[in-house]
Enzyme design. Structure first.
Site, PDB file in Angstrom:
ATOM      1  N   LYS A   1       0.860  -1.173  -0.040  1.00  0.00           N
ATOM      2  CA  LYS A   1      -0.125   0.017  -0.128  1.00  0.00           C
ATOM      3  C   LYS A   1       0.934   1.305  -0.076  1.00  0.00           C
ATOM      4  CE  LYS A   1      -3.743   2.256   2.698  1.00  0.00           C
ATOM      5  NZ  LYS A   1      -4.737   2.250   3.830  1.00  0.00           N
TER       6      LYS A   1
ATOM      7  N   SER B   1      -9.880   2.361   2.778  1.00  0.00           N
ATOM      8  CA  SER B   1      -9.060   3.109   2.204  1.00  0.00           C
ATOM      9  C   SER B   1      -8.100   2.250   1.281  1.00  0.00           C
ATOM     10  CB  SER B   1      -8.068   4.134   2.867  1.00  0.00           C
ATOM     11  OG  SER B   1      -7.165   3.645   3.767  1.00  0.00           O
TER      12      SER B   1
ATOM     13  N   SER C   1     -10.026   0.173   7.382  1.00  0.00           N
ATOM     14  CA  SER C   1      -9.716   0.404   5.931  1.00  0.00           C
ATOM     15  C   SER C   1      -8.992  -0.800   5.668  1.00  0.00           C
ATOM     16  CB  SER C   1      -8.844   1.614   5.920  1.00  0.00           C
ATOM     17  OG  SER C   1      -9.315   2.575   5.937  1.00  0.00           O
TER      18      SER C   1
END
Length: 495
Positions: free
Chosen positions: A80, A160, A184
């Site tokens: 990420k 997210s 998330s």
């Protein structure tokens, strides 16, 4: 084995295949590099690092040949883009970090490379991890690999960590790092038919991860199976003296807990999680999950978490307050975007106006407001008191002998890109209604795929554990995974 077959493997299968020399690290790295190149329509990767992946794969092959394979030797992963990676751009999904190449490596990604993993690239995310749909990224939304039955409407992968979840579901990596501040990891995992665990606060180091809300943020993996999540978390976790919130506890052998079963465990069902307007199929799935655990030998009891209804409003005071403090460092002075102006105050203003997106600006303003003189006690202090009550609710339930709590992971299946963008922002925030309590209390939570809705989209169940008892979550999550049957991932329509 064809290259397509190599991307279909689970992390555990790939690990065993590499050790058994059924294929090489270079072959599996190349298969994933090719898959990533063919899936740019999904916008899951912001930065691809094929040369680095192949170089790391060469090292892995040499280690395997010498019989010196490390725990993750040769396994291709996505990172990420909130984790700083040495000399690889790190954007946090924001224009304000344009051109930023860290001179250091986050502790979590360092641990993965230490254990032999291979880096495929950096994954898209909501800007500064603020969002539940991956639509706030400055580099465009991620498109979910899933589609509703008989529809071509592009769907969100959740957020997210939408790039992480989409990449794992689309077979663009064997597993991915993610972060969870209010859901998330677990919400995008539920939306994409993948497994996501948010470990206990302090289990993984936050050092080198771009901060959103420091008392809530926690790193964890998104994978295709519960076993894969256990393997990845074992490498990611551990004490780090560079992070004062990192806990000095040994990391258990998580994979050993996967087949342990739930015989003799007590699973709580919180009555407060039955929210108004919850779809009947989510309620049915929840009951089905309880039945699966009961059939495997667990005792299922109703429990009460009375302060649950205050969790979402309290979270949306605490998280923006911490964000407004953390994001004050982005000013155009030392790194990232700089918009010139006639004086330094003007430069700050112009840089932030151009660099931050709408949702980030909204949360900074909320956070600055609740921390301001005259409002601090009324909002922030009160939200922290509610947080203590939420934590106490869980402590009371666990003191009564409950080993884990079963809830839905999300209030619905994935929605279409743009479907909620013009709605009241609170409607988007409601996606986190089942997940924020876990962050407020610092507890571990896992989302496991448990079925499909009427339109053929994945739905997940969440298990919430005692502090630092991720092992029980892996054991119970595996029972649900076995009972539900592995979700068949979507066909590759994007190629």
């Amino acid at each position: 084995m064809s290259t397509n077959d190599l991307t279909e493997l689970t992390l555990a299968e790939a690990r065993d295949g590499l050790r058994g020399k059924a294929f090489s690290a270079r072959e599996i790295a190349q298969a994933h590099i090719d898959a990533v190149a063919q899936a740019r329509a999904l916008n899951a990767y912001l930065i691809e690092t094929p040369e680095r992946a192949l170089a790391m794969a060469e090292v892995a092959d040499a280690k395997i040949a010498k019989g010196e394979a490390r725990p993750l030797e040769g396994l291709p992963l996505g990172i990420k883009d909130l984790f700083c990676t040495h000399d690889v751009p790190t954007t946090a999904g924001s224009k304000i970090l344009e051109g930023f190449r860290p001179h250091y490596e986050s502790t979590v990604s360092h641990n993965l490379w230490r254990d032999g993993a291979v880096m495929l690239g950096k994954l898209n995310l909501d800007e500064f991890a603020m969002g539940s749909s991956n639509e706030t990224s400055a580099y465009g939304p991620v498109v979910s690999p899933w589609r509703r039955r008989d529809s071509e409407t592009p769907l969100v992968p959740g957020g997210s960590s939408g790039g992480s979840a989409a990449a794992v579901a689309a077979r663009l990596c064997l597993g991915a790092t993610a972060t969870d501040t209010g859901g998330s990891i677990r919400q995008p995992a539920a939306f994409t038919g993948t497994v996501g665990i948010k470990p206990t606060y302090g289990r993984c180091s936050r050092w080198g991860i771009v901060a959103f809300a420091s008392s809530l943020d926690q790193a964890g993996p998104i994978t295709r199976t519960v076993r894969d999540a256990a393997i990845m978390l074992t490498a990611m976790a551990g004490h780090d003296p560079k992070d004062t919130t990192s806990v000095d506890l040994p990391v258990p052998a998580y994979e050993a807990a996967v087949g342990r079963g739930v015989k003799g465990l007590t699973i709580g069902i919180p009555k407060e999680y039955r929210v108004d307007g919850m779809p009947a199929e989510i309620e049915r799935l929840w009951q089905q999950g309880a039945e699966w655990l009961r059939a495997a030998g667990a005792k299922v009891v109703e429990v009460s978490l009375p302060h649950t209804r205050y969790a979402l409003p309290a979270y949306y005071i605490v998280a923006p307050a911490e964000a407004s403090s953390n994001l004050a460092r982005y000013d155009g002075v030392r790194y990232g975007l700089r918009v010139p102006a006639k004086d330094i105050v003007g430069m700050y203003e112009q840089t932030r106006a151009a660099g931050f997106g709408r949702e980030v600006k909204r949360r900074i303003m909320i956070g600055t407001y609740v921390l301001s003189a005259g409002y601090y006690d009324a909002y922030y202090v009160r939200a922290q008191k509610i947080r203590t009550l939420i934590k106490r609710d869980f402590e009371t339930v666990y003191a009564d002998g409950v080993d884990a709590i079963l809830t839905p992971a999300t209030p619905s299946a994935a929605f279409g890109i743009g479907e909620k963008q013009n709605a009241d922002p609170v409607e988007m925030y409601l996606n986190d209604v089942f997940t924020v309590t876990v962050n407020m209390a610092g507890l571990p939570g896992i989302a496991v795929p448990a079925g499909l809705d009427a339109q053929g989209l994945p739905l997940g169940l969440q298990l919430i554990g005692r502090p630092f008892d991720e092992e029980t979550l892996f054991a119970a999550g595996h029972v649900i995974e076995e009972a539900a049957g592995r979700v068949a991932l979507p066909r590759a329509w994007w190629r």
